[in-house]
Scaffold this motif. Structure first.
Motif, PDB file in Angstrom:
ATOM      1  N   ARG A 273      -1.627  60.945   5.920  1.00 23.69           N
ATOM      2  CA  ARG A 273      -0.074  62.156   6.200  1.00 23.69           C
ATOM      3  C   ARG A 273      -0.754  62.616   7.823  1.00 23.69           C
ATOM      4  NH1 ARG A 273      -3.183  66.217   2.063  1.00 23.69           N
ATOM      5  NH2 ARG A 273      -5.111  65.040   3.039  1.00 23.69           N
TER       6      ARG A 273
ATOM      7  N   ASP B 142      -6.455  61.150   6.320  1.00 29.87           N
ATOM      8  CA  ASP B 142      -5.773  59.713   5.932  1.00 29.87           C
ATOM      9  C   ASP B 142      -4.064  59.756   5.767  1.00 29.87           C
ATOM     10  OD1 ASP B 142      -4.323  61.748   5.134  1.00 29.87           O
ATOM     11  OD2 ASP B 142      -5.400  62.044   3.585  1.00 29.87           O
TER      12      ASP B 142
ATOM     13  N   GLU C 196      -4.697  53.021   4.343  1.00 29.87           N
ATOM     14  CA  GLU C 196      -5.029  54.000   5.077  1.00 29.87           C
ATOM     15  C   GLU C 196      -4.216  54.050   6.371  1.00 29.87           C
ATOM     16  OE1 GLU C 196      -4.503  57.016   4.024  1.00 29.87           O
ATOM     17  OE2 GLU C 196      -6.466  56.423   2.240  1.00 29.87           O
TER      18      GLU C 196
ATOM     19  N   PHE D 262       2.842  55.271  -1.917  1.00 27.69           N
ATOM     20  CA  PHE D 262       2.575  56.108  -1.464  1.00 27.69           C
ATOM     21  C   PHE D 262       0.795  55.438  -2.927  1.00 27.69           C
ATOM     22  CE2 PHE D 262       4.494  58.858   0.470  1.00 27.69           C
ATOM     23  CZ  PHE D 262       5.172  57.686   1.913  1.00 27.69           C
TER      24      PHE D 262
ATOM     25  N   SER E 181       0.631  54.282   6.318  1.00 30.61           N
ATOM     26  CA  SER E 181       1.906  55.026   7.316  1.00 30.61           C
ATOM     27  C   SER E 181       2.246  53.580   7.891  1.00 30.61           C
ATOM     28  CB  SER E 181       0.794  55.637   9.003  1.00 30.61           C
ATOM     29  OG  SER E 181      -0.121  54.829   9.101  1.00 30.61           O
TER      30      SER E 181
ATOM     31  N   VAL F  43       2.061  60.294   9.270  1.00 25.85           N
ATOM     32  CA  VAL F  43       3.628  61.032   8.703  1.00 25.85           C
ATOM     33  C   VAL F  43       3.672  62.494   8.783  1.00 25.85           C
ATOM     34  CG1 VAL F  43       4.518  61.709   6.045  1.00 25.85           C
ATOM     35  CG2 VAL F  43       3.084  59.247   6.076  1.00 25.85           C
ATOM     36  N   PHE F  44       2.447  63.103   8.569  1.00 22.59           N
ATOM     37  CA  PHE F  44       3.160  64.785   9.626  1.00 22.59           C
ATOM     38  C   PHE F  44       3.362  64.579  10.691  1.00 22.59           C
ATOM     39  CE2 PHE F  44       0.794  66.536   5.054  1.00 22.59           C
ATOM     40  CZ  PHE F  44       1.691  65.684   4.929  1.00 22.59           C
TER      41      PHE F  44
ATOM     42  N   SER G 288       7.561  57.686  -4.294  1.00 20.86           N
ATOM     43  CA  SER G 288       5.953  58.593  -4.059  1.00 20.86           C
ATOM     44  C   SER G 288       5.354  57.470  -4.229  1.00 20.86           C
ATOM     45  CB  SER G 288       5.477  59.483  -4.353  1.00 20.86           C
ATOM     46  OG  SER G 288       5.023  60.152  -4.141  1.00 20.86           O
TER      47      SER G 288
ATOM     48  N   MET H  33      -8.067  65.947   8.076  1.00 19.42           N
ATOM     49  CA  MET H  33      -7.304  65.731   7.276  1.00 19.42           C
ATOM     50  C   MET H  33      -7.468  63.583   8.476  1.00 19.42           C
ATOM     51  SD  MET H  33      -3.541  65.414   7.096  1.00 19.42           S
ATOM     52  CE  MET H  33      -3.211  66.752   5.997  1.00 19.42           C
TER      53      MET H  33
ATOM     54  N   SER I  35      -0.388  65.658  14.971  1.00 27.15           N
ATOM     55  CA  SER I  35      -1.336  64.120  14.891  1.00 27.15           C
ATOM     56  C   SER I  35      -2.831  65.159  14.912  1.00 27.15           C
ATOM     57  CB  SER I  35      -1.084  63.754  15.432  1.00 27.15           C
ATOM     58  OG  SER I  35       0.488  62.120  14.719  1.00 27.15           O
TER      59      SER I  35
ATOM     60  N   TYR J 218       3.067  62.772  -4.126  1.00 26.09           N
ATOM     61  CA  TYR J 218       3.541  62.936  -2.359  1.00 26.09           C
ATOM     62  C   TYR J 218       5.000  63.328  -2.326  1.00 26.09           C
ATOM     63  CZ  TYR J 218      -0.858  61.401  -1.388  1.00 26.09           C
ATOM     64  OH  TYR J 218      -2.639  61.878  -1.355  1.00 26.09           O
TER      65      TYR J 218
ATOM     66  N   ILE K 231       6.506  64.704   0.732  1.00 18.74           N
ATOM     67  CA  ILE K 231       6.534  64.200   1.515  1.00 18.74           C
ATOM     68  C   ILE K 231       8.287  62.988   1.303  1.00 18.74           C
ATOM     69  CG2 ILE K 231       5.785  61.898   2.181  1.00 18.74           C
ATOM     70  CD1 ILE K 231       3.051  62.598   2.118  1.00 18.74           C
TER      71      ILE K 231
END
Length: 468
Positions: free
Chosen positions: A172, A170, A37, A107, A41, A175-176, A103, A168, A160, A112, A115
């Motif tokens: 993401r 993973d 994972e 990923f 990222s 990423v987020f 995507s 969460m 984060s 996704y 994203i």
């Protein structure tokens, strides 16, 4: 000298605090996310961070080159940012069209696509952010520059952590955190500098734009090649190794990125200072001393990381990352050091030389990655990164010397050779690793003892030096 150090500390404050935030964030992420994972990222972060370099068309560098010569700063800002934004919007439209296959490659799933769309927005915001931060930098507003640097890091960290608290676990999270954290910081930055973004009086100036493009396009080609260089390792690992190896590589990259933060702090301060010193016709000895002093500091940081590796590894949850720390320090070390030796290229406006510099670094990266990464995974990619950035430093220094700006590199070359040997030793389980590393570090100190005597001479005879 006190004035010089005061401004340097002002620019360094933000990156240092940012490094502290990263040190807190790294163990949290590497503990909660699997290597695979984290590998996903890492690939995403590496690629998206390098995309804007293709969009600037070198006009960000032209902006800094013309800043002290041009009175209407708002107009210069808008002229420089215009074409990068147009190119960015076009790229965003293309990205939307191919969101599904992008995507799927990034990923391992086409679900996704959202994203990918958000990434396009992030890239456009980053273009504007870049030019605003350059404005702050060129005005030498050290504390303000550091304030925004810290703000962006804090936002990424907070987003984060909130995602983790909401369950969460993973890729993401990273990423987020990167996307939304930076967009929140940019919203504040854009509001505070909204006067620069007021385009009601904007009128394209073809003559000025032509001048900036003439200076910037070779730099764009060079920056594009550098972006490819920065992405080669992760791309090769993604295609020819495993996501776990990519995660191990990413974990080591996060640790050595602390050096990268310091590198960014130095470059942010040094570029406007060097341009001003050049206009003021400072003696070359000032540039040489800064280069020597920087080498001394970087050498101490490098051997500190290696000698105290067990402590450093407390911040990374992936065991294999410890073997890569020395090798992956070189991109940051060599780039920072080369900032002091490449000045002849920009001073002479022979920016086309940067294309040859980038090619000199990219070719060995591709070759070493091709030979080593499929078989040795993360270690092979790390050796490629180390070798390519040594070539970058050598090429930047060589071509700068060809323009007439240069000074002795004896200390630098000998130290780099010894640091490479130390990084190689630390890439494997070798008996007496710490003792060998410490001994090599002492030899580097002896080689650089002249820098210490120069520091003492400056302290004793400050009137012979002018670091303002």
């Amino acid at each position: 000298m006190k004035h010089f150090l005061k401004r340097l500390m002002g620019f360094s404050l933000g990156p240092i605090l940012g490094a502290v935030i990263s040190l807190i964030q790294i163990p949290i992420l590497t503990t909660l996310l699997s290597e695979a994972e984290y590998g996903i990222s890492t690939l995403f972060s590496t690629l998206i961070v390098n995309i804007p370099n293709f969009l600037y068309i070198g006009l960000d560098q032209s902006y800094t080159r013309e800043y002290n010569r041009y009175k209407d700063k708002q107009n210069l800002f808008q002229q420089a940012a215009f074409l990068p934004m147009i190119v960015g919007i076009l790229m965003f439209m293309v990205t939307i069209m191919f969101a599904s296959p992008i995507s799927n490659w990034l990923f391992d799933s086409p679900e996704y696509t959202y994203i990918v769309w958000l990434s396009g927005v992030w890239v456009l915001a980053t273009v504007i952010e870049r030019f605003i931060l350059l404005t702050i930098r060129m005005e030498e507003k050290a504390i303000e520059y550091s304030k925004y640097t810290v703000l962006l890091k804090i936002n990424v960290f907070i987003v984060s952590i909130l995602l983790i608290l909401f369950g969460m676990r993973d890729f993401r999270v990273v990423v987020f955190g990167l996307i939304f954290g930076q967009l929140l910081g940019d919203a504040i930055l854009f509001y505070n500098y909204r006067s620069l973004l007021n385009v009601s009086q904007f009128k394209l100036d073809p003559k000025l734009l032509k001048t900036m493009l003439f200076f910037g396009i070779p730099l764009m080609l060079s920056a594009s090649l550098n972006s490819i260089l920065n992405s080669v390792d992760t791309t090769m690992l993604r295609n020819y190794s495993t996501l776990s190896e990519l995660g191990v590589y990413g974990g080591a990259m996060k640790i050595v990125s602390i050096i990268g933060i310091l590198k960014t702090a130095f470059a942010s301060f040094w570029v406007p200072t060097a341009y001003r010193w050049y206009e003021e016709d400072k003696d070359i000895k000032h540039f040489k001393f800064i280069s020597d002093a920087l080498l001394f500091i970087l050498t101490a940081i490098f051997f500190g990381l290696l000698v105290f590796r067990p402590i450093v590894m407390l911040f990374v949850g992936y065991e294999g990352s410890k073997y890569l720390i020395g090798l992956l320090s070189f991109p940051h070390l060599m780039y920072a050091l080369s900032e002091t030796t490449t000045l002849g290229i920009v001073f002479s406006r022979k920016t086309y030389l940067n294309i040859f510099v980038s090619l000199a670094a990219l070719v060995p990266s591709l070759l070493i990655n091709y030979l080593l990464t499929p078989q040795y995974g993360a270690i092979g990619a790390a050796f490629a990164s180390c070798g390519s950035y040594i070539m970058l430093y050598l090429a930047r220094t060589y071509f700068s010397n060809r323009t007439g700006f240069g000074f002795s590199q004896r200390k630098q070359i000998l130290t780099i050779i010894l640091m490479t040997i130390a990084a190689g030793f630390n890439a494997f389980d070798i008996q007496y690793r710490v003792g060998i590393t410490f001994a090599i570090g002492l030899i580097c100190l002896v080689i650089q003892w002249g820098t210490v005597t120069d520091m003492l001479a400056i302290k004793q005879n400050p009137n012979e030096w002018d670091f303002t």
